[in-house]
Design a protein around this motif. Sequence first.
Motif, PDB file in Angstrom:
ATOM      1  N   VAL A 167     -13.160  -8.010   8.610  1.00  0.00           N
ATOM      2  CA  VAL A 167     -12.008  -8.207   7.720  1.00  0.00           C
ATOM      3  C   VAL A 167     -12.481  -8.716   6.352  1.00  0.00           C
ATOM      4  CG1 VAL A 167      -9.925  -9.587   7.327  1.00  0.00           C
ATOM      5  CG2 VAL A 167     -10.366  -8.599   9.586  1.00  0.00           C
ATOM      6  N   GLY A 168     -13.436  -9.651   6.367  1.00  0.00           N
ATOM      7  CA  GLY A 168     -13.972 -10.168   5.106  1.00  0.00           C
ATOM      8  C   GLY A 168     -14.648  -9.084   4.283  1.00  0.00           C
ATOM      9  N   THR A 197       0.794  -1.225   0.000  1.00  0.00           N
ATOM     10  CA  THR A 197       0.000   0.000   0.000  1.00  0.00           C
ATOM     11  C   THR A 197       0.827   1.276   0.000  1.00  0.00           C
ATOM     12  OG1 THR A 197      -1.702  -1.203   1.228  1.00  0.00           O
ATOM     13  CG2 THR A 197      -1.881   1.197   1.178  1.00  0.00           C
ATOM     14  N   THR A 198       1.890   1.328   0.814  1.00  0.00           N
ATOM     15  CA  THR A 198       2.579   2.604   1.034  1.00  0.00           C
ATOM     16  C   THR A 198       3.996   2.641   0.459  1.00  0.00           C
ATOM     17  OG1 THR A 198       3.397   1.849   3.196  1.00  0.00           O
ATOM     18  CG2 THR A 198       1.267   2.996   3.151  1.00  0.00           C
ATOM     19  N   LYS A 229      -9.275   1.462  -1.760  1.00  0.00           N
ATOM     20  CA  LYS A 229      -7.969   1.453  -1.119  1.00  0.00           C
ATOM     21  C   LYS A 229      -8.118   1.112   0.357  1.00  0.00           C
ATOM     22  CE  LYS A 229      -3.839   4.304  -0.437  1.00  0.00           C
ATOM     23  NZ  LYS A 229      -3.211   5.621  -0.669  1.00  0.00           N
ATOM     24  N   SER A 230      -7.178   0.310   0.871  1.00  0.00           N
ATOM     25  CA  SER A 230      -7.212  -0.071   2.279  1.00  0.00           C
ATOM     26  C   SER A 230      -6.809   1.119   3.143  1.00  0.00           C
ATOM     27  CB  SER A 230      -6.272  -1.248   2.530  1.00  0.00           C
ATOM     28  OG  SER A 230      -6.280  -1.590   3.901  1.00  0.00           O
ATOM     29  N   THR A 231      -7.760   1.623   3.926  1.00  0.00           N
ATOM     30  CA  THR A 231      -7.497   2.730   4.835  1.00  0.00           C
ATOM     31  C   THR A 231      -8.166   2.418   6.170  1.00  0.00           C
ATOM     32  OG1 THR A 231      -9.506   3.935   4.200  1.00  0.00           O
ATOM     33  CG2 THR A 231      -7.499   4.387   2.920  1.00  0.00           C
ATOM     34  N   GLY A 242       2.787  -1.872   4.265  1.00  0.00           N
ATOM     35  CA  GLY A 242       1.334  -1.945   4.190  1.00  0.00           C
ATOM     36  C   GLY A 242       0.662  -0.724   4.786  1.00  0.00           C
ATOM     37  N   SER A 243      -0.647  -0.840   5.004  1.00  0.00           N
ATOM     38  CA  SER A 243      -1.411   0.294   5.516  1.00  0.00           C
ATOM     39  C   SER A 243      -1.349   0.387   7.039  1.00  0.00           C
ATOM     40  CB  SER A 243      -2.873   0.189   5.072  1.00  0.00           C
ATOM     41  OG  SER A 243      -3.447  -1.036   5.525  1.00  0.00           O
ATOM     42  N   THR A 244      -1.092  -0.742   7.732  1.00  0.00           N
ATOM     43  CA  THR A 244      -1.112  -0.734   9.192  1.00  0.00           C
ATOM     44  C   THR A 244       0.186  -1.261   9.799  1.00  0.00           C
ATOM     45  OG1 THR A 244      -3.504  -1.125   9.078  1.00  0.00           O
ATOM     46  CG2 THR A 244      -2.462  -1.382  11.223  1.00  0.00           C
TER      47      THR A 244
END
Length: 323
Positions: A155-156, A12-13, A167-169, A93-95
Amino acid sequence: MRALLVVNPKATTTSGRTRDVLTHALRSDLKLEVAHTEYRGHARDLARSAAEDGTVDLVVALGGDGTVNEVVNGLLAHGPADRLPRLAVVPGGSTNVFARALGLPNDPVEATGALLDALEHRRERAISLGKAMTEGVPDRWFTFTAGLGFDAGVVGRVEEQRKAGRKSTHALYVNQALRHYVTEREHRRSGPITLELNGQEPVPGLVMTIVSNTSPWTYLGNRPVLPSPGASFEKDLDVFGITRMTAFGTARTVRQILRSHTPADTAERPVGPRGKHVVSYHDVRHFTLVSEEPAPFQVDGDHLGDRSRVSFTGVRRALRVIV
């Protein structure tokens, strides 16, 4: 030192230019081979080959928690062993829960600098891991969390949104958690999951169960989320569950898991959430979650479908990590 860098090009990042800079920096100190993942599970396959090869000393995962989980499962395909390559993580990643729980910077460039410093000074750490087992499917190692029920359902939903192009945020996770809360009204009142612990009475009626191998469980931006603040890479697993999710009770629990936790005067570990419908166990080696109907299941933020029965075990000193 011979090393394999496993790169998730969809991280992601991390931009392509950043990946090139990181690769160049690592090559200055390592005999480095670079492999880009091309499909789900590819990082696992690459790490497994590196472990079986016997000549690789270090596997570096550049990506999010999903990439790290795949690499860990590849390294441990035949179980823990002293001869296994060490693991290093560069967050992309995002997290990046696992990397941050290890104390690494969340910025990939800063994390690379920390990794090179750790290699120079030979700093490494043996950590515990969790293992989830379901009859008929391969065992799955996890680095920081697993869950059966409500949280895995969220999560699903997020994964479905990502497949649709979102986008995963952190905002996406919060939005889907609220939507899931609204649609799961029946299960919020009477959960289908039972916790079975050796030598103890079963705990039925769980709406959601979070299994933690470390703390925090996740982050909202820079804020840690702490359902099991006593969980640690040096211990076995912690279990947090909720038997009923009323609006008031859920809001109270959310406030508790978002606050900073400090040990009570007479406690040896931080005090976590408390309440009539909260279930909490610390440092448990073996237990099983059984659902009356198939329930969503996740490990390290990766949705693995629905499961009716999952057994868990904590494995101490399962892997050595460069920190």
